[in-house]
Design a protein around this motif. Sequence first.
Motif, short mmCIF file in Angstrom:
data_model
loop_
_atom_site.label_atom_id
_atom_site.label_comp_id
_atom_site.label_asym_id
_atom_site.label_seq_id
_atom_site.Cartn_x
_atom_site.Cartn_y
_atom_site.Cartn_z
N ILE A 42 0.82 -1.21 0.00
CA ILE A 42 0.00 0.00 0.00
C ILE A 42 0.86 1.26 0.00
N GLU A 43 2.03 1.21 0.61
CA GLU A 43 2.85 2.41 0.69
C GLU A 43 3.35 2.87 -0.68
N CYS A 44 3.28 2.00 -1.67
CA CYS A 44 3.72 2.38 -3.01
C CYS A 44 2.89 3.52 -3.59
N SER A 45 1.63 3.57 -3.29
CA SER A 45 0.79 4.61 -3.88
C SER A 45 1.20 6.00 -3.39
N THR A 46 1.57 6.13 -2.13
CA THR A 46 2.00 7.45 -1.63
C THR A 46 3.36 7.83 -2.22
N LYS A 47 4.26 6.86 -2.35
CA LYS A 47 5.56 7.16 -2.95
C LYS A 47 5.42 7.48 -4.43
N PHE A 48 4.50 6.79 -5.10
CA PHE A 48 4.27 7.07 -6.51
C PHE A 48 3.70 8.48 -6.69
N GLN A 49 2.77 8.88 -5.83
CA GLN A 49 2.22 10.23 -5.91
C GLN A 49 3.29 11.29 -5.63
N SER A 50 4.20 10.99 -4.72
CA SER A 50 5.29 11.91 -4.45
C SER A 50 6.19 12.06 -5.67
N PHE A 51 6.43 10.95 -6.35
CA PHE A 51 7.27 10.98 -7.56
C PHE A 51 6.57 11.75 -8.68
N ILE A 52 5.28 11.52 -8.87
CA ILE A 52 4.54 12.17 -9.95
C ILE A 52 4.40 13.67 -9.71
N THR A 53 4.19 14.08 -8.46
CA THR A 53 4.04 15.52 -8.19
C THR A 53 5.35 16.27 -8.39
N SER A 54 6.48 15.60 -8.32
CA SER A 54 7.77 16.25 -8.57
C SER A 54 8.08 16.36 -10.05
N TYR A 55 7.40 15.62 -10.88
CA TYR A 55 7.72 15.55 -12.30
C TYR A 55 7.42 16.83 -13.08
N PRO A 56 6.40 17.63 -12.79
CA PRO A 56 6.16 18.84 -13.60
C PRO A 56 7.32 19.83 -13.59
N ARG A 57 8.11 19.86 -12.55
CA ARG A 57 9.28 20.74 -12.55
C ARG A 57 10.26 20.34 -13.63
N VAL A 58 10.39 19.06 -13.87
CA VAL A 58 11.31 18.59 -14.90
C VAL A 58 10.75 18.93 -16.28
N LYS A 59 9.43 18.85 -16.46
CA LYS A 59 8.83 19.25 -17.72
C LYS A 59 9.08 20.73 -17.99
N LEU A 60 8.95 21.55 -16.98
CA LEU A 60 9.19 22.97 -17.13
C LEU A 60 10.65 23.23 -17.51
N ALA A 61 11.57 22.53 -16.87
CA ALA A 61 12.99 22.69 -17.19
C ALA A 61 13.27 22.28 -18.63
N GLY A 62 12.62 21.22 -19.09
CA GLY A 62 12.80 20.79 -20.48
C GLY A 62 12.27 21.83 -21.46
N ALA A 63 11.13 22.41 -21.15
CA ALA A 63 10.58 23.45 -22.00
C ALA A 63 11.48 24.69 -22.02
N LEU A 64 12.05 25.02 -20.87
CA LEU A 64 12.96 26.17 -20.82
C LEU A 64 14.23 25.90 -21.62
N LEU A 65 14.72 24.68 -21.57
CA LEU A 65 15.93 24.35 -22.32
C LEU A 65 15.70 24.45 -23.82
N ILE A 66 14.48 24.25 -24.27
CA ILE A 66 14.18 24.38 -25.69
C ILE A 66 13.87 25.83 -26.05
N GLY A 67 13.10 26.52 -25.24
CA GLY A 67 12.62 27.84 -25.60
C GLY A 67 13.57 29.00 -25.34
N VAL A 68 14.30 28.96 -24.25
CA VAL A 68 15.14 30.09 -23.86
C VAL A 68 16.25 30.38 -24.88
#
Length: 112
Positions: free
Chosen positions: A46-72
């Motif tokens: 059961i503890e996997c679901s909380t760790k998975f949610q923690s991992f997923i909520t951290s992921y948008p920052r990486v998407k933003l960094a990827g977009a900045l690396l392309i656009g800037v």
Amino acid sequence: MWVGWRQMRASIVVAAVALVALMLLLLITGLHLNHLYAAYRGCDGIECSTKFQSFITSYPRVKLAGALLIGVPGIAGVFWGAPLVSREIESGTFRLAWTQGVTRTRWIATRL
């Protein structure tokens, strides 16, 4: 070479500082994501679901960094490079570069 360095040294220093700051940001983010993924990979039950949610909520920052690396870089090239080329054409310093054995195509390619 000396004239090119004199004209571009401030731009080179600013770009180097920005690149180092971006490198540090990506290093910190990468280490954090590696830690979260290692915690998620090692769990079961059961503890996997909380760790998975923690991992997923951290992921948008990486998407933003990827977009900045392309656009800037593109935006910087338009707003930073265009005035440099136009200033050289307006002041006539492009003639100095073209008389130094550099073709017009190579000169404009390095400026752009």
